[in-house]
Design a protein around this motif. Sequence first.
Motif, PDB file in Angstrom:
ATOM      1  N   VAL A 151       0.857  -1.181   0.000  1.00 53.91           N
ATOM      2  CA  VAL A 151       0.000   0.000   0.000  1.00 53.91           C
ATOM      3  C   VAL A 151       0.892   1.230   0.000  1.00 53.91           C
ATOM      4  O   VAL A 151       1.970   1.239   0.609  1.00 53.91           O
ATOM      5  CB  VAL A 151      -0.950   0.028   1.213  1.00 53.91           C
ATOM      6  CG1 VAL A 151      -1.902  -1.150   1.167  1.00 53.91           C
ATOM      7  CG2 VAL A 151      -0.164  -0.002   2.526  1.00 53.91           C
ATOM      8  N   PRO A 152       0.466   2.297  -0.677  1.00 51.39           N
ATOM      9  CA  PRO A 152       1.277   3.526  -0.696  1.00 51.39           C
ATOM     10  C   PRO A 152       1.393   4.104   0.707  1.00 51.39           C
ATOM     11  O   PRO A 152       0.428   4.121   1.472  1.00 51.39           O
ATOM     12  CB  PRO A 152       0.474   4.457  -1.614  1.00 51.39           C
ATOM     13  CG  PRO A 152      -0.449   3.568  -2.382  1.00 51.39           C
ATOM     14  CD  PRO A 152      -0.754   2.414  -1.487  1.00 51.39           C
ATOM     15  N   LEU A 153       2.562   4.573   1.036  1.00 49.66           N
ATOM     16  CA  LEU A 153       2.757   5.225   2.325  1.00 49.66           C
ATOM     17  C   LEU A 153       2.089   6.593   2.307  1.00 49.66           C
ATOM     18  O   LEU A 153       2.160   7.321   1.319  1.00 49.66           O
ATOM     19  CB  LEU A 153       4.255   5.385   2.623  1.00 49.66           C
ATOM     20  CG  LEU A 153       5.033   4.080   2.839  1.00 49.66           C
ATOM     21  CD1 LEU A 153       6.522   4.358   2.946  1.00 49.66           C
ATOM     22  CD2 LEU A 153       4.531   3.346   4.078  1.00 49.66           C
ATOM     23  N   ALA A 154       1.430   6.924   3.401  1.00 48.48           N
ATOM     24  CA  ALA A 154       0.753   8.209   3.495  1.00 48.48           C
ATOM     25  C   ALA A 154       1.781   9.344   3.477  1.00 48.48           C
ATOM     26  O   ALA A 154       2.957   9.163   3.799  1.00 48.48           O
ATOM     27  CB  ALA A 154      -0.083   8.276   4.773  1.00 48.48           C
ATOM     28  N   LYS A 155       1.302  10.504   3.109  1.00 50.11           N
ATOM     29  CA  LYS A 155       2.171  11.674   3.096  1.00 50.11           C
ATOM     30  C   LYS A 155       2.745  11.900   4.492  1.00 50.11           C
ATOM     31  O   LYS A 155       2.039  11.863   5.487  1.00 50.11           O
ATOM     32  CB  LYS A 155       1.373  12.910   2.661  1.00 50.11           C
ATOM     33  CG  LYS A 155       2.210  14.169   2.522  1.00 50.11           C
ATOM     34  CD  LYS A 155       1.370  15.328   2.028  1.00 50.11           C
ATOM     35  CE  LYS A 155       2.224  16.596   1.895  1.00 50.11           C
ATOM     36  NZ  LYS A 155       1.403  17.742   1.415  1.00 50.11           N
ATOM     37  N   GLY A 156       4.063  12.120   4.534  1.00 48.34           N
ATOM     38  CA  GLY A 156       4.714  12.334   5.818  1.00 48.34           C
ATOM     39  C   GLY A 156       5.366  11.102   6.396  1.00 48.34           C
ATOM     40  O   GLY A 156       6.079  11.197   7.406  1.00 48.34           O
TER      41      GLY A 156
END
Length: 381
Positions: A151-156
């Motif tokens: 899953v894409p890592l969230a911003k930050g």
Amino acid sequence: MNTRLSDYPAVVFAAQEPPCLSVYQKTHRRHPDNQQDPIRFRNLVKKLDEALAGKYPKRMIESLLRPYYDLAEDHRFWNHTLDGIAVLGAPGMFKIYNLQEDVKDIAVVSDSFYTKPLVRIFQSHERYQVLSLTRNEIRLYEGTKNSLDEVPLAKGVPRTMVEALGDRITSPHQTVASYGGTKGPAMHHGHGAKKDEDEIDAERFFRIVDKSILERHSQRSRLPLVLAALPENQGVFRQVSQNPWLTENGIVMNPDALGNGALQEKAWSVVEPQIRERTAAMLDDYAEAHAANLASEDIEHIAAAAAAGKVSALFIDNDARIRGALDRQTGDITPDVSGEPAAGELLDDIGELVLQKGGSVRVVPSDVMPSRTGIAATFRF
């Protein structure tokens, strides 16, 4: 482009200007099976067009459907789907969910979004996440009993130590160099490769990773988090971690040495016993509540309690479907006679209502359901 499944409650609970367009479709991960997916999607979009025609201005219909038609032509998207998609659109809003479970093909135009499949998938008791951790890089995966996908890592959330620490890295990455000619002594350029500095960097990196994963992923998904890392990294990370969803056991080996299939198998072997234990505890709680007249398996009783905000925990049989209409104000049930494919799934409607009232919902297999009615609930009072 893809919306995280953990963000779906914002769609379920938020008021949205109609018309609300909902498309669900089974998709395929690999060629050649996925070649028909965009064609089937266009056919579903045509059904949306037909449902909108004559009810809304042509310009509005074109604006609503443009993102759908653009998605149908996005070849990169269709080459990277999983087992299903949910595509929700409304004036000023368009969201795509890539799903790890297949869904029935359906296109719905209504005053609110058709979210029942999302509710079922999100509340499944078999979901978990895996944090793949080395001293240089992290990856995050989400899995079920049968699948595991990055899953894409969230911003930050930093992916690497360099992203996390930047110029604050204390350990050197240069090698020994010679200065002063061939006869001069060898001189160390940089700070010197010291083990304690490496340990300091690792601990600082892991603290940042733990905090960002907790705040931007675990607190949203509330899923068990399995750590895949070498023994020394397991120890350091667990010492600094504040994540209450981190599982006690992990995958104690280099995650980079595991293929996706092997990582999924090892993760499931960690999670499955905990799922069984958690399910058993929930069933024990239900039995105690039932003995104290604080539980029920009668759908009409549960529906009325859900409307009154009395349901603390709700169990739904994953294989059960009961058609009918639910009055969300009173909890009254009316048998379904419409025949509409998106209408009258009572179990899911009650589940949405319980969530809106602050209760918990669990969709579980038939063999662990505490009732034969497809639904069971414990009450707050």
